[in-house]
Design an enzyme around this catalytic site. Sequence first.
Site, PDB file in Angstrom:
ATOM      1  N   GLN A  17     -10.156   2.055   3.838  1.00 41.70           N
ATOM      2  CA  GLN A  17      -9.608   1.512   2.598  1.00 41.70           C
ATOM      3  C   GLN A  17      -8.657   0.343   2.824  1.00 41.70           C
ATOM      4  O   GLN A  17      -8.550  -0.552   1.992  1.00 41.70           O
ATOM      5  CB  GLN A  17      -8.871   2.610   1.817  1.00 41.70           C
ATOM      6  CG  GLN A  17      -9.761   3.660   1.185  1.00 41.70           C
ATOM      7  CD  GLN A  17     -10.216   4.691   2.184  1.00 41.70           C
ATOM      8  OE1 GLN A  17      -9.594   4.880   3.228  1.00 41.70           O
ATOM      9  NE2 GLN A  17     -11.310   5.370   1.882  1.00 41.70           N
TER      10      GLN A  17
ATOM     11  N   GLU B 105      -8.994   4.233   9.032  1.00 41.31           N
ATOM     12  CA  GLU B 105      -9.334   4.435   7.622  1.00 41.31           C
ATOM     13  C   GLU B 105      -9.877   3.130   7.037  1.00 41.31           C
ATOM     14  O   GLU B 105      -9.322   2.049   7.268  1.00 41.31           O
ATOM     15  CB  GLU B 105      -8.123   4.935   6.826  1.00 41.31           C
ATOM     16  CG  GLU B 105      -6.983   3.953   6.683  1.00 41.31           C
ATOM     17  CD  GLU B 105      -5.975   4.413   5.646  1.00 41.31           C
ATOM     18  OE1 GLU B 105      -6.407   4.909   4.605  1.00 41.31           O
ATOM     19  OE2 GLU B 105      -4.782   4.262   5.884  1.00 41.31           O
TER      20      GLU B 105
ATOM     21  N   ARG C 155       2.844   0.919   3.388  1.00 41.53           N
ATOM     22  CA  ARG C 155       3.503  -0.278   3.896  1.00 41.53           C
ATOM     23  C   ARG C 155       3.874  -1.239   2.778  1.00 41.53           C
ATOM     24  O   ARG C 155       3.230  -1.263   1.722  1.00 41.53           O
ATOM     25  CB  ARG C 155       2.627  -0.991   4.933  1.00 41.53           C
ATOM     26  CG  ARG C 155       1.380  -1.649   4.406  1.00 41.53           C
ATOM     27  CD  ARG C 155       0.570  -2.297   5.543  1.00 41.53           C
ATOM     28  NE  ARG C 155       0.102  -1.301   6.488  1.00 41.53           N
ATOM     29  CZ  ARG C 155       0.529  -1.192   7.741  1.00 41.53           C
ATOM     30  NH1 ARG C 155       1.401  -2.053   8.218  1.00 41.53           N
ATOM     31  NH2 ARG C 155       0.067  -0.249   8.536  1.00 41.53           N
TER      32      ARG C 155
ATOM     33  N   THR D   7       0.860  -1.176   0.000  1.00 44.20           N
ATOM     34  CA  THR D   7       0.000   0.000   0.000  1.00 44.20           C
ATOM     35  C   THR D   7       0.898   1.229   0.000  1.00 44.20           C
ATOM     36  O   THR D   7       2.124   1.118   0.046  1.00 44.20           O
ATOM     37  CB  THR D   7      -0.933   0.033   1.237  1.00 44.20           C
ATOM     38  OG1 THR D   7      -0.168   0.405   2.392  1.00 44.20           O
ATOM     39  CG2 THR D   7      -1.577  -1.328   1.475  1.00 44.20           C
ATOM     40  N   CYS D   8       0.289   2.413  -0.005  1.00 44.35           N
ATOM     41  CA  CYS D   8       1.109   3.626  -0.030  1.00 44.35           C
ATOM     42  C   CYS D   8       1.898   3.794   1.258  1.00 44.35           C
ATOM     43  O   CYS D   8       2.868   4.549   1.294  1.00 44.35           O
ATOM     44  CB  CYS D   8       0.249   4.856  -0.292  1.00 44.35           C
ATOM     45  SG  CYS D   8      -1.050   5.135   0.938  1.00 44.35           S
TER      46      CYS D   8
ATOM     47  N   GLN E 156      -7.626  -3.359   0.853  1.00 51.06           N
ATOM     48  CA  GLN E 156      -6.277  -3.605   0.338  1.00 51.06           C
ATOM     49  C   GLN E 156      -5.716  -4.929   0.848  1.00 51.06           C
ATOM     50  O   GLN E 156      -5.078  -5.678   0.105  1.00 51.06           O
ATOM     51  CB  GLN E 156      -5.361  -2.442   0.727  1.00 51.06           C
ATOM     52  CG  GLN E 156      -5.722  -1.136   0.039  1.00 51.06           C
ATOM     53  CD  GLN E 156      -4.999   0.065   0.634  1.00 51.06           C
ATOM     54  OE1 GLN E 156      -4.672   0.085   1.824  1.00 51.06           O
ATOM     55  NE2 GLN E 156      -4.757   1.076  -0.181  1.00 51.06           N
TER      56      GLN E 156
ATOM     57  N   HIS F  19      -0.532  -8.543  14.431  1.00 49.83           N
ATOM     58  CA  HIS F  19      -0.169  -7.467  13.511  1.00 49.83           C
ATOM     59  C   HIS F  19      -1.188  -7.338  12.372  1.00 49.83           C
ATOM     60  O   HIS F  19      -1.696  -6.243  12.111  1.00 49.83           O
ATOM     61  CB  HIS F  19       1.225  -7.717  12.947  1.00 49.83           C
ATOM     62  CG  HIS F  19       1.660  -6.694  11.937  1.00 49.83           C
ATOM     63  ND1 HIS F  19       2.074  -5.427  12.284  1.00 49.83           N
ATOM     64  CD2 HIS F  19       1.704  -6.743  10.567  1.00 49.83           C
ATOM     65  CE1 HIS F  19       2.364  -4.734  11.202  1.00 49.83           C
ATOM     66  NE2 HIS F  19       2.146  -5.523  10.143  1.00 49.83           N
TER      67      HIS F  19
ATOM     68  N   GLY G 101      -4.274  12.832 -11.331  1.00 56.71           N
ATOM     69  CA  GLY G 101      -4.592  11.442 -11.069  1.00 56.71           C
ATOM     70  C   GLY G 101      -6.096  11.240 -11.066  1.00 56.71           C
ATOM     71  O   GLY G 101      -6.856  12.194 -10.846  1.00 56.71           O
ATOM     72  N   ALA G 102      -6.513  10.003 -11.316  1.00 55.60           N
ATOM     73  CA  ALA G 102      -7.949   9.719 -11.338  1.00 55.60           C
ATOM     74  C   ALA G 102      -8.268   8.384 -10.687  1.00 55.60           C
ATOM     75  O   ALA G 102      -9.353   7.838 -10.882  1.00 55.60           O
ATOM     76  CB  ALA G 102      -8.464   9.725 -12.786  1.00 55.60           C
ATOM     77  N   GLY G 103      -7.337   7.865  -9.892  1.00 57.04           N
ATOM     78  CA  GLY G 103      -7.560   6.606  -9.189  1.00 57.04           C
ATOM     79  C   GLY G 103      -8.369   6.803  -7.919  1.00 57.04           C
ATOM     80  O   GLY G 103      -8.955   7.873  -7.686  1.00 57.04           O
TER      81      GLY G 103
END
Length: 303
Positions: free
Chosen positions: A115, A113, A52, A49-50, A119, A98, A188-190
């Site tokens: 999201q 969060e 980790r 992910t952004c 993920q 964890h 960006g468009a994600g």
Amino acid sequence: MRLFVAGLSHRSAPIELRERVDFARDGVERALDALMASGVAREGVVLSTCNRAEVYAAVERDRDAESLARFLSEYHHVPHAEIAPHLYVHRGAAVARHVFRVAAGLDSLVVGEPQVFGQVKAAYTLAADRGNTGALTNRLFHAAFGAGKRVRAETGLSEGAVSVSYAAVALARKIFGSIQGRTVFIAGAGEMAALTGVHLKAQEPARLIVSSRTSAGAESLASELGGESLPWPDFRTGLAAADVAVTATGASSAVITRDLLQAVMRERPHRPLFIIDIAVPRDVEPAAGDLEQVFLYNIDDLQ
């Protein structure tokens, strides 16, 4: 068989290192293939992910944990000595604790969060579909999904949950002041860009401009937000017009260089530009933040 996880996150490593250890850059599928081909893991899941980069694995021996930790540095061609001080390695029950925390959003940059649950699920599904999971990892991740759902259903965590995108807009308001009547540019468009766009739209900007490397994505997001789309080759026009810019392109390297931004700022003298770069790897060269009237923040600043 023994369960281990080796990784680094926003809690242990700065963005300068995290963007060098990004499994998504060449595709998580390729990383999974390399992990299984290494002979270290009998079962494996790669989570990228952004914030980790983690490798979950069932291995034969305790000493395989060192090989698993070294996989992160060797795969990304980063000297292990640079990564080692920032790595965490957990075994057995600690792995479960964890991943339960990760799936529940308790270990996120923005606690709660939503999201991250998706993920984690996507990472497991990819590994399972490719035949890379087994009895241990299947049980681990299904238990984590149950734990994540229980935390959200039985506690008040989700009631106050926000996202990185929400935090980015909150930072913009805190530093820049009111966004109402301003011009906003989104690169960006994600998913991250879209979520940020929704929060920005709620601030009632005068203009909202979207540009993406995929024109269809930019047009769709701009239509959804009631804004305007801009062809990617012309995205500097959006920067030149903006008061606030948010970048989340998913590019593998910086798309906004210091030189490009310096040229843009010459077109708009005496007008400050507030940029929040929530991409990992970063979309904006860090040196661009040294320019006069440019206020650059990255995802780590949201902490």
